[in-house]
Design a protein around this motif. Structure first.
Motif, PDB file in Angstrom:
ATOM      1  N   THR A 130      13.224 -21.583 -17.595  1.00 15.48           N
ATOM      2  CA  THR A 130      14.501 -22.154 -18.006  1.00 15.48           C
ATOM      3  C   THR A 130      14.513 -23.651 -17.719  1.00 15.48           C
ATOM      4  O   THR A 130      13.463 -24.272 -17.583  1.00 15.48           O
ATOM      5  CB  THR A 130      15.658 -21.434 -17.303  1.00 15.48           C
ATOM      6  OG1 THR A 130      15.454 -21.484 -15.883  1.00 15.48           O
ATOM      7  CG2 THR A 130      15.745 -19.981 -17.741  1.00 15.48           C
ATOM      8  N   GLU A 131      15.727 -24.246 -17.632  1.00 19.77           N
ATOM      9  CA  GLU A 131      15.769 -25.714 -17.580  1.00 19.77           C
ATOM     10  C   GLU A 131      15.128 -26.295 -16.332  1.00 19.77           C
ATOM     11  O   GLU A 131      14.569 -27.390 -16.374  1.00 19.77           O
ATOM     12  CB  GLU A 131      17.211 -26.227 -17.742  1.00 19.77           C
ATOM     13  CG  GLU A 131      18.055 -26.208 -16.492  1.00 19.77           C
ATOM     14  CD  GLU A 131      18.818 -24.905 -16.361  1.00 19.77           C
ATOM     15  OE1 GLU A 131      19.762 -24.879 -15.553  1.00 19.77           O
ATOM     16  OE2 GLU A 131      18.482 -23.932 -17.063  1.00 19.77           O
ATOM     17  N   ASN A 132      15.151 -25.561 -15.205  1.00 19.20           N
ATOM     18  CA  ASN A 132      14.538 -26.091 -13.985  1.00 19.20           C
ATOM     19  C   ASN A 132      13.041 -26.292 -14.166  1.00 19.20           C
ATOM     20  O   ASN A 132      12.480 -27.306 -13.738  1.00 19.20           O
ATOM     21  CB  ASN A 132      14.802 -25.144 -12.806  1.00 19.20           C
ATOM     22  CG  ASN A 132      16.248 -25.142 -12.388  1.00 19.20           C
ATOM     23  OD1 ASN A 132      16.932 -26.162 -12.524  1.00 19.20           O
ATOM     24  ND2 ASN A 132      16.735 -24.012 -11.894  1.00 19.20           N
TER      25      ASN A 132
ATOM     26  N   GLN B 202      20.153 -31.821 -20.057  1.00 17.51           N
ATOM     27  CA  GLN B 202      19.121 -32.502 -19.275  1.00 17.51           C
ATOM     28  C   GLN B 202      17.723 -32.260 -19.845  1.00 17.51           C
ATOM     29  O   GLN B 202      16.838 -33.097 -19.706  1.00 17.51           O
ATOM     30  CB  GLN B 202      19.196 -32.056 -17.809  1.00 17.51           C
ATOM     31  CG  GLN B 202      20.446 -32.524 -17.087  1.00 17.51           C
ATOM     32  CD  GLN B 202      20.627 -34.036 -17.174  1.00 17.51           C
ATOM     33  OE1 GLN B 202      19.675 -34.805 -16.983  1.00 17.51           O
ATOM     34  NE2 GLN B 202      21.845 -34.462 -17.492  1.00 17.51           N
ATOM     35  N   VAL B 203      17.530 -31.123 -20.499  1.00 15.57           N
ATOM     36  CA  VAL B 203      16.248 -30.867 -21.173  1.00 15.57           C
ATOM     37  C   VAL B 203      16.070 -31.862 -22.320  1.00 15.57           C
ATOM     38  O   VAL B 203      14.994 -32.461 -22.483  1.00 15.57           O
ATOM     39  CB  VAL B 203      16.182 -29.418 -21.689  1.00 15.57           C
ATOM     40  CG1 VAL B 203      14.896 -29.193 -22.490  1.00 15.57           C
ATOM     41  CG2 VAL B 203      16.261 -28.432 -20.535  1.00 15.57           C
TER      42      VAL B 203
ATOM     43  N   TRP C 166      11.463 -26.763 -17.076  1.00 14.03           N
ATOM     44  CA  TRP C 166      11.210 -27.816 -18.054  1.00 14.03           C
ATOM     45  C   TRP C 166      11.539 -29.205 -17.518  1.00 14.03           C
ATOM     46  O   TRP C 166      10.848 -30.184 -17.829  1.00 14.03           O
ATOM     47  CB  TRP C 166      11.959 -27.535 -19.347  1.00 14.03           C
ATOM     48  CG  TRP C 166      11.277 -26.459 -20.133  1.00 14.03           C
ATOM     49  CD1 TRP C 166      11.624 -25.145 -20.229  1.00 14.03           C
ATOM     50  CD2 TRP C 166      10.058 -26.596 -20.882  1.00 14.03           C
ATOM     51  NE1 TRP C 166      10.714 -24.453 -20.993  1.00 14.03           N
ATOM     52  CE2 TRP C 166       9.751 -25.323 -21.417  1.00 14.03           C
ATOM     53  CE3 TRP C 166       9.217 -27.664 -21.161  1.00 14.03           C
ATOM     54  CZ2 TRP C 166       8.632 -25.102 -22.204  1.00 14.03           C
ATOM     55  CZ3 TRP C 166       8.101 -27.441 -21.956  1.00 14.03           C
ATOM     56  CH2 TRP C 166       7.819 -26.180 -22.464  1.00 14.03           C
ATOM     57  N   LEU C 167      12.544 -29.301 -16.695  1.00 11.74           N
ATOM     58  CA  LEU C 167      12.868 -30.611 -16.106  1.00 11.74           C
ATOM     59  C   LEU C 167      11.737 -31.109 -15.220  1.00 11.74           C
ATOM     60  O   LEU C 167      11.523 -32.317 -15.078  1.00 11.74           O
ATOM     61  CB  LEU C 167      14.168 -30.525 -15.302  1.00 11.74           C
ATOM     62  CG  LEU C 167      15.442 -30.323 -16.122  1.00 11.74           C
ATOM     63  CD1 LEU C 167      16.651 -30.210 -15.207  1.00 11.74           C
ATOM     64  CD2 LEU C 167      15.635 -31.454 -17.117  1.00 11.74           C
TER      65      LEU C 167
ATOM     66  N   TRP D 278      16.307 -20.872 -27.450  1.00 14.22           N
ATOM     67  CA  TRP D 278      17.414 -20.211 -26.757  1.00 14.22           C
ATOM     68  C   TRP D 278      18.580 -19.991 -27.702  1.00 14.22           C
ATOM     69  O   TRP D 278      18.969 -20.893 -28.451  1.00 14.22           O
ATOM     70  CB  TRP D 278      17.857 -21.037 -25.557  1.00 14.22           C
ATOM     71  CG  TRP D 278      16.854 -21.062 -24.438  1.00 14.22           C
ATOM     72  CD1 TRP D 278      16.279 -19.985 -23.835  1.00 14.22           C
ATOM     73  CD2 TRP D 278      16.292 -22.220 -23.810  1.00 14.22           C
ATOM     74  NE1 TRP D 278      15.395 -20.406 -22.860  1.00 14.22           N
ATOM     75  CE2 TRP D 278      15.389 -21.772 -22.823  1.00 14.22           C
ATOM     76  CE3 TRP D 278      16.485 -23.592 -23.966  1.00 14.22           C
ATOM     77  CZ2 TRP D 278      14.676 -22.630 -22.007  1.00 14.22           C
ATOM     78  CZ3 TRP D 278      15.771 -24.459 -23.161  1.00 14.22           C
ATOM     79  CH2 TRP D 278      14.872 -23.984 -22.198  1.00 14.22           C
TER      80      TRP D 278
ATOM     81  N   VAL E  53      21.499 -21.690 -19.750  1.00 15.68           N
ATOM     82  CA  VAL E  53      20.553 -22.811 -19.732  1.00 15.68           C
ATOM     83  C   VAL E  53      21.318 -24.089 -20.065  1.00 15.68           C
ATOM     84  O   VAL E  53      21.938 -24.187 -21.133  1.00 15.68           O
ATOM     85  CB  VAL E  53      19.425 -22.584 -20.757  1.00 15.68           C
ATOM     86  CG1 VAL E  53      18.539 -23.831 -20.839  1.00 15.68           C
ATOM     87  CG2 VAL E  53      18.596 -21.366 -20.385  1.00 15.68           C
ATOM     88  N   HIS E  54      21.295 -25.050 -19.169  1.00 15.82           N
ATOM     89  CA  HIS E  54      21.960 -26.331 -19.398  1.00 15.82           C
ATOM     90  C   HIS E  54      21.034 -27.195 -20.261  1.00 15.82           C
ATOM     91  O   HIS E  54      20.029 -27.728 -19.780  1.00 15.82           O
ATOM     92  CB  HIS E  54      22.271 -27.023 -18.066  1.00 15.82           C
ATOM     93  CG  HIS E  54      23.219 -26.245 -17.210  1.00 15.82           C
ATOM     94  ND1 HIS E  54      24.550 -26.588 -17.061  1.00 15.82           N
ATOM     95  CD2 HIS E  54      23.035 -25.117 -16.470  1.00 15.82           C
ATOM     96  CE1 HIS E  54      25.139 -25.705 -16.267  1.00 15.82           C
ATOM     97  NE2 HIS E  54      24.239 -24.811 -15.886  1.00 15.82           N
ATOM     98  N   ILE E  55      21.391 -27.340 -21.505  1.00 15.69           N
ATOM     99  CA  ILE E  55      20.482 -27.945 -22.474  1.00 15.69           C
ATOM    100  C   ILE E  55      20.430 -29.467 -22.392  1.00 15.69           C
ATOM    101  O   ILE E  55      19.418 -30.086 -22.735  1.00 15.69           O
ATOM    102  CB  ILE E  55      20.872 -27.496 -23.906  1.00 15.69           C
ATOM    103  CG1 ILE E  55      19.782 -27.833 -24.915  1.00 15.69           C
ATOM    104  CG2 ILE E  55      22.214 -28.110 -24.321  1.00 15.69           C
ATOM    105  CD1 ILE E  55      18.517 -27.084 -24.728  1.00 15.69           C
TER     106      ILE E  55
END
Length: 501
Positions: free
Chosen positions: A370-372, A407-408, A374-375, A426, A403-405
């Motif tokens: 998830t976003e963690n 920041q990605v 990918w960040l 997603w 998923v917080h998009i």
């Protein structure tokens, strides 16, 4: 400083009529040939320009593939004489227009013709080719779309002697139109006779042909010693028994594409991969075991392109062993999407070590990324051009957290200036965004100027992103996963030669 009158006079003289013909011709070159026909009605000057030979070097006469519709042989004969002429380099013909007179005319009037597509896929009956005495003999590339039941040997027998110049051969089957219940399989074209007349082949693409098996590959390798790329995608009868001979005879082979074939473990293990020049391999959607994958992949010298999507048994151990042996030092593109045996930690370590060289990465279908994740890894991908991430909609892959998009998206904007294609799978129930999300979309639109395709699942976020790009006059960038899939195949070295349709 010019007065208002002077400015109006300047404006009135700056019309399209005042452009030099060379500039107008360049403008016209961006239009579809159907539009050129409409422009020809404007005036005599535009008619001459619209019918200029330079604008008719590449011609498709297949309406179903956005080509021109020609309603009679007579009209096509006139077009060849008046409009195509000596400048024609590429032509696509549907089965109803593949006739002896038309092929004679192309052969006699189009000396620069190098690339041809003959589409027999919808043929119910062929024309009589007994009087076919000439065929374009300087072709570099020939694509033949096969029918399920129409046998082409009578036609092929008339043109074999003209195929010695071929470097690229496409034989396109009917995999997408065939149901699993169909049992009758006909060998509608003779591969053995084709290979005997095409000694200079470099690229062979057999796509979705139901009758192709290893005996045909064996025949092909006996005469095509210059073969550099062999694509057998969706040829389910290919088991790999011919690959030992293929590697022994075709010393120049560097690309082998086997997506969704029936290759078997024992046959793959028996090949002397260590003696080959192979560095591009696609095993997507094959059912090879972990032992076979490890045996094969560690014996190939190195990889620049590797497709392992949907390979259930590609494990952390195999990936680690390949990293340890330096198989990825020249890697440019890899597909490890939907590989359940690969852990998050193994993927992270791989990208940390090898991500800087990557131009293409497919890492979709893995719900734990998830976003963690990918960040943390986007910074490892400064040269990425094509990236696919996220998890497509499906009950068995549903995420328990959002998923917080934003920041990605910001991560790609800040770290990937060469990004050309991005797909985020997603679904709307998984993505979380805010009123300020448009600001982050602004960033990726401005900081990734080469972005040609931004693909998202249908939903509110997709509509917002699409609206953002359209306001900036980039109307064809944002796409939906329902009608578009992103692939890294464009990073194969001979991609341009593999294109068809």
């Amino acid at each position: 400083m010019p007065t208002r009158t002077d400015a109006s006079q300047i404006t009135s003289t700056c019309t399209i009529e005042n452009l030099p013909e060379k500039c107008l011709l360049h403008v016209f070159s961006f239009l579809h040939q159907r539009e050129l026909g409409k422009l020809a009605r404007v005036c005599k000057k535009w008619r001459l320009l619209a019918y200029n030979h330079q604008l008719w070097q590449v011609v498709s006469l297949r309406p179903e593939y956005n080509g021109l519709y020609v309603n009679s042989f007579e009209n096509l004969m006139a077009l060849i004489n008046v409009r195509f002429g000596p400048s024609l380099r590429y032509i696509e013909l549907p089965c109803e227009l593949v006739t002896s007179p038309i092929l004679h005319e192309l052969s006699n009037k189009c000396p620069l013709l190098k690339n041809m597509t003959l589409d027999f896929s919808n043929a119910m009956q062929l024309h009589d080719f007994n009087d076919l005495n000439s065929f374009p003999c300087n072709l570099r590339s020939l694509c033949i779309c096969l029918s399920e039941v129409i046998f082409l040997e009578g036609f092929m027998r008339r043109i074999y002697s003209c195929l010695s110049s071929l470097q690229v051969l496409h034989l396109i089957g009917t995999f997408e139109m065939t149901s699993e219940g169909d049992e009758d399989v006909y060998e509608v074209v003779n591969i053995g006779k084709i290979k005997a007349h095409t000694p200079n082949l470099r690229v062979v693409n057999m796509y979705g042909i139901t009758f192709i098996d290893d005996s045909h590959i064996e025949l092909l390798t006996s005469n095509c010693i210059h073969l550099e790329c062999l694509a057998l995608n969706f040829c389910l009868r290919v088991k790999g028994t011919s690959f030992k001979t293929l590697i022994q005879r075709c010393k120049k082979l560097k690309s082998l594409l086997l997506q969704h074939t029936g290759v078997e473990n024992e046959n793959m293990v028996n090949v002397s991969w260590e003696t080959s020049q192979l560095h591009e391999l696609d095993l997507t959607s094959t059912e090879l075991s972990a032992e076979c994958l490890e045996n094969v992949l560690v014996r190939i010298s190195y990889f620049t392109y590797l497709g392992l999507g949907h390979c259930e048994f590609f494990t952390d151990k195999i990936l680690g062993e390949m990293v340890k042996r330096g198989k990825f030092r020249q890697l440019r593109a890899i597909d490890i999407g939907n590989t359940p045996a690969l852990s998050e930690n193994a993927i992270y370590n791989f990208l940390q070590t090898n991500g800087r060289n990557l131009h293409g990465l497919v890492l979709s279908g893995k719900p734990k990324l998830t976003e963690n994740f990918w960040l943390n890894v986007i910074a490892f991908l400064p040269n990425i051009r094509t990236c696919v991430l996220g998890t497509a909609n499906g009950w068995f892959l549903k995420l328990t957290t959002k998923v917080h998009i934003d920041q990605v998206i910001e991560g790609f904007a800040q770290n990937c200036p060469n990004l050309m294609r991005l797909e985020i799978q997603w679904d709307p129930d998984t993505i979380r965004f805010s009123d300020k999300s448009s600001k982050f979309v602004d960033h990726i639109r401005l900081k990734c100027p080469h972005l040609k395709s931004f693909t998202l699942s249908d939903g509110e976020y997709y509509e917002m992103v699409k609206s953002n790009f359209e306001r900036a006059d980039r109307v064809k960038v944002v796409r939906s996963t329902t009608n578009y899939n992103t692939s890294i195949i464009s990073l194969v070295s001979c991609f341009n030669d593999l294109l068809f349709n």
